[in-house]
Scaffold this active site. Structure first.
Site, PDB file in Angstrom:
ATOM      1  N   PRO A 197       3.039 -12.662  11.406  1.00  0.00           N
ATOM      2  CA  PRO A 197       2.671 -11.390  10.769  1.00  0.00           C
ATOM      3  C   PRO A 197       1.174 -11.215  10.486  1.00  0.00           C
ATOM      4  CG  PRO A 197       3.687 -12.859   9.181  1.00  0.00           C
ATOM      5  CD  PRO A 197       3.780 -13.542  10.512  1.00  0.00           C
ATOM      6  N   CYS A 198       0.435 -10.917  11.535  1.00  0.00           N
ATOM      7  CA  CYS A 198      -1.006 -10.713  11.401  1.00  0.00           C
ATOM      8  C   CYS A 198      -1.338  -9.468  10.584  1.00  0.00           C
ATOM      9  CB  CYS A 198      -1.657 -10.651  12.781  1.00  0.00           C
ATOM     10  SG  CYS A 198      -0.893  -9.479  13.905  1.00  0.00           S
TER      11      CYS A 198
END
Length: 191
Positions: A126-127
């Site tokens: 989850p950037c």
């Protein structure tokens, strides 16, 4: 290599991989979207169908983490950054500086930010949970509108009652909590 396009509340996504591992998960129109012209259609690939189901569970509020085999790739720094992204809890954010410190490279903020930008597994690593030191939304290959929508979705989910275990809860429900976006057009050769 195979590619499977599917729809989400935030637009089309493509899962790229084979029966053993997922090589990428991207929103249509994302920066760094790989050339998939040579990929075969992925509808018959069980792993890619599993990706689409887990992404649907995420948007429906029944999944906070993904359980998928990922293809080994990237430099040592990229791999360290991408592993650390998975440690950021849903509903939380950290700064690029904090991420750099977590991977043992506190002075390499720019290199860490570039590794975040090259993350091949949107949502899974989850950037979108990495923000500027001043709290601003910066950089997201899928676009800042999607980054904002993902963070809002996760904030609502973090405040919601505990999620059912994805392994035991097989009910499929609709979620009205993610605001659909106009879908970016797919590349000319979509599968």
């Amino acid at each position: 290599m195979r590619a499977l396009w599917f729809e989400t509340p935030l637009g089309s996504m493509v899962a790229i991989g084979d029966a053993q591992a997922l090589s990428g998960l991207h929103f249509a129109g994302a920066r760094h979207l790989p050339d998939i012209a040579a990929c075969e259609e992925g509808r018959d690939c069980l792993l890619l169908r599993r990706v689409a189901l887990q992404v649907a569970d995420y948007f429906e509020g029944r999944r906070t983490v993904f359980d998928l085999p990922l293809a080994a790739r990237g430099t040592a720094l990229q791999q360290a950054v991408w592993r650390e992204l998975a440690e950021i809890p849903m509903g939380s954010t950290i700064s690029y500086a904090e991420l750099a410190a977590r991977v043992g490279r506190p002075r390499a903020i720019r290199a860490v930010a570039q590794a975040v930008g090259r993350n091949p597994w949107t949502l899974i690593r989850p950037c979108h949970r990495v923000i500027g030191s001043n709290g601003s939304l910066t950089g997201f290959a899928g676009g800042l509108e999607r980054k904002s929508a993902l963070l809002a979705h996760e904030a609502r989910r973090a405040r919601a009652p505990a999620l059912a275990s994805p392994a035991t809860d097989t009910r499929r429900t609709k979620s009205a909590e993610v605001t659909p976006m106009r879908s970016a057009s797919r590349p000319a050769r979509s599968l």
